[in-house]
Design a protein around this motif. Structure first.
Motif, mmCIF file in Angstrom:
data_model
loop_
_atom_site.group_PDB
_atom_site.id
_atom_site.type_symbol
_atom_site.label_atom_id
_atom_site.label_comp_id
_atom_site.label_asym_id
_atom_site.label_seq_id
_atom_site.Cartn_x
_atom_site.Cartn_y
_atom_site.Cartn_z
ATOM 1 N N UNK A 53 0.810 -1.217 0.000
ATOM 2 C CA UNK A 53 0.000 0.000 0.000
ATOM 3 C C UNK A 53 0.848 1.273 0.000
ATOM 4 N N UNK A 54 2.144 1.125 0.109
ATOM 5 C CA UNK A 54 3.032 2.297 0.092
ATOM 6 C C UNK A 54 3.024 2.930 -1.295
ATOM 7 N N UNK A 55 2.892 4.245 -1.358
ATOM 8 C CA UNK A 55 2.885 4.985 -2.608
ATOM 9 C C UNK A 55 3.980 6.057 -2.574
ATOM 10 N N UNK A 56 4.821 6.052 -3.579
ATOM 11 C CA UNK A 56 5.881 7.057 -3.663
ATOM 12 C C UNK A 56 5.291 8.391 -4.098
ATOM 13 N N UNK A 57 5.775 9.459 -3.504
ATOM 14 C CA UNK A 57 5.330 10.803 -3.870
ATOM 15 C C UNK A 57 6.295 11.400 -4.900
ATOM 16 N N UNK A 58 5.826 12.323 -5.715
ATOM 17 C CA UNK A 58 6.735 12.969 -6.674
ATOM 18 C C UNK A 58 7.811 13.766 -5.955
ATOM 19 N N UNK A 59 8.943 13.904 -6.583
ATOM 20 C CA UNK A 59 10.029 14.712 -6.018
ATOM 21 C C UNK A 59 9.759 16.187 -6.267
ATOM 22 N N UNK A 60 10.132 16.995 -5.309
ATOM 23 C CA UNK A 60 10.018 18.443 -5.494
ATOM 24 C C UNK A 60 11.253 18.936 -6.241
ATOM 25 N N UNK A 61 11.037 19.526 -7.392
ATOM 26 C CA UNK A 61 12.163 19.938 -8.233
ATOM 27 C C UNK A 61 12.713 21.289 -7.784
ATOM 28 N N UNK A 62 14.022 21.328 -7.665
ATOM 29 C CA UNK A 62 14.726 22.567 -7.421
ATOM 30 C C UNK A 62 15.933 22.590 -8.340
ATOM 31 N N UNK A 69 3.138 22.244 -10.773
ATOM 32 C CA UNK A 69 2.759 21.314 -11.833
ATOM 33 C C UNK A 69 3.522 19.998 -11.686
ATOM 34 N N UNK A 70 2.799 18.884 -11.944
ATOM 35 C CA UNK A 70 3.408 17.558 -11.898
ATOM 36 C C UNK A 70 3.752 17.115 -13.309
ATOM 37 N N UNK A 71 4.929 16.527 -13.461
ATOM 38 C CA UNK A 71 5.319 15.983 -14.764
ATOM 39 C C UNK A 71 5.832 14.570 -14.576
ATOM 40 N N UNK A 72 5.487 13.705 -15.511
ATOM 41 C CA UNK A 72 5.877 12.306 -15.447
ATOM 42 C C UNK A 72 7.340 12.138 -15.832
ATOM 43 N N UNK A 73 8.017 11.205 -15.203
ATOM 44 C CA UNK A 73 9.413 10.921 -15.526
ATOM 45 C C UNK A 73 9.481 9.629 -16.330
ATOM 46 N N UNK A 108 10.972 5.530 -9.611
ATOM 47 C CA UNK A 108 11.330 5.983 -10.950
ATOM 48 C C UNK A 108 10.165 6.686 -11.640
ATOM 49 N N UNK A 109 8.958 6.226 -11.375
ATOM 50 C CA UNK A 109 7.782 6.728 -12.090
ATOM 51 C C UNK A 109 6.987 7.755 -11.295
ATOM 52 N N UNK A 110 7.471 8.123 -10.113
ATOM 53 C CA UNK A 110 6.702 9.047 -9.262
ATOM 54 C C UNK A 110 6.587 10.437 -9.867
ATOM 55 N N UNK A 111 7.499 10.790 -10.737
ATOM 56 C CA UNK A 111 7.449 12.099 -11.380
ATOM 57 C C UNK A 111 8.043 13.193 -10.509
ATOM 58 N N UNK A 112 7.972 14.411 -11.020
ATOM 59 C CA UNK A 112 8.498 15.569 -10.298
ATOM 60 C C UNK A 112 7.430 16.653 -10.236
ATOM 61 N N UNK A 113 7.497 17.453 -9.197
ATOM 62 C CA UNK A 113 6.562 18.559 -9.025
ATOM 63 C C UNK A 113 7.359 19.848 -8.929
ATOM 64 N N UNK A 114 7.056 20.784 -9.815
ATOM 65 C CA UNK A 114 7.735 22.072 -9.812
ATOM 66 C C UNK A 114 6.808 23.185 -10.230
ATOM 67 N N UNK A 115 6.819 24.260 -9.438
ATOM 68 C CA UNK A 115 5.966 25.415 -9.711
ATOM 69 C C UNK A 115 4.496 25.019 -9.821
#
Length: 277
Positions: free
Chosen positions: A127-136, A253-257, A244-251
């Motif tokens: 049930x663990x879900x990876x969260x998107x990385x915060x992009x900096x 907006x979420x984008x898929x990796x 790997x598939x959690x994506x990134x979040x910046x400004x």
């Protein structure tokens, strides 16, 4: 690694700009004695770290990996237990930047026992879900910027625990001329090995090369195929796919990796090392 061609000798070291420290280095594979001259110095941990989880229960994994380079490990997730997750939590930097969850180290510690028990349960139930990385963005010397991904606190914890498990296998596989992001190794060790190599042998050429945007270009499918050479525990592979598939979040907006591993993540350097190896 040394290679001769028409009496010219080349010295090649696989290095990286950043590095971690934790365990004793693997034995060298180069045709030189540089690492042997520095065995004591390289084995000393440069920074204090909590090592209970890394030494408890994983010795058998390390020995099996060392004895059989083709062995595939089918049962690894049980090593990611509550004790290991707790050690992983305390291994994190208390003042590190927060991820998309906004959760700090001190906030999580206030109810640590219950938080770890809940996290452990979610991991083992699937049930663990990876969260998107915060992009900096990190400035580079040439004026460009390097993208960094800051994971959520729980993702950092789980990645650190899985990292220790995977290191117990891959530190037996990685070659002696590889220095980037290796436990107990740093760029100074690579420079020392280079110094000994070029002063103890006749060297005509030194090649300095770099893989452009390596972290950003790693193919996910090939990475998983490489991991499957050694990792047969589908639950561990599933965790890695989630990161790997959690994506990134910046400004906002979420984008898929689709390719690459997040620079700045706990698990990213080890995965990149496996890909290069």
């Amino acid at each position: 690694m040394n290679a001769n061609r028409q009496s010219d000798e080349f010295v090649v070291l696989a290095t990286s700009a950043n590095n971690g420290a934790a365990e004793a280095p693997a034995e060298p594979a180069e045709e030189r004695d540089s690492a042997e001259r520095n065995t004591e110095q390289a084995a000393l941990s440069r920074t204090p770290s909590r090592t209970k989880c890394k030494t408890r229960g994983l010795h058998g994994v390390r020995e099996a990996a060392r004895k059989d380079g083709t062995l595939k490990f089918t049962a690894l997730l049980h090593h990611v237990n509550e004790a290991c997750l707790t050690e992983a939590f305390y291994n994190l930097k208390k003042t590190a930047a927060v991820g998309v969850d906004g959760l700090t180290w001190h906030e999580y510690e206030r109810n640590l026992e219950d938080n770890i028990a809940d996290l452990h349960g979610r991991i083992h139930r699937g049930a663990y879900r990876a969260k998107p990385s915060r992009r900096t963005w990190m400035p580079k010397p040439d004026g460009r910027k390097r993208p960094l991904g800051i994971a959520s606190l729980e993702d950092k914890i789980v990645q650190q625990a899985v990292l220790w498990v995977l290191q117990s296998i891959y530190e037996q596989d990685f070659l002696g001329f590889s220095y980037g992001f290796r436990p107990g190794r740093c760029p100074h060790d690579a420079l020392d090995a280079l110094y000994v190599a070029i002063t103890s042998k006749r060297v005509n050429w030194i090649l300095d090369a770099d893989i452009e945007s390596f972290f950003d270009a790693i193919d996910h499918q090939w990475l998983v195929k490489f991991l499957e050479h050694r990792i047969g525990d589908r639950r561990i592979l599933r965790l890695i796919r989630k990161w790997l598939c959690a994506g990134v979040s910046g400004e906002g907006e979420w984008s898929r990796t689709m390719v690459g591993v997040p620079q700045g993540s706990v698990i990213g350097p080890l995965l990149s090392g496996v890909f290069l190896h």
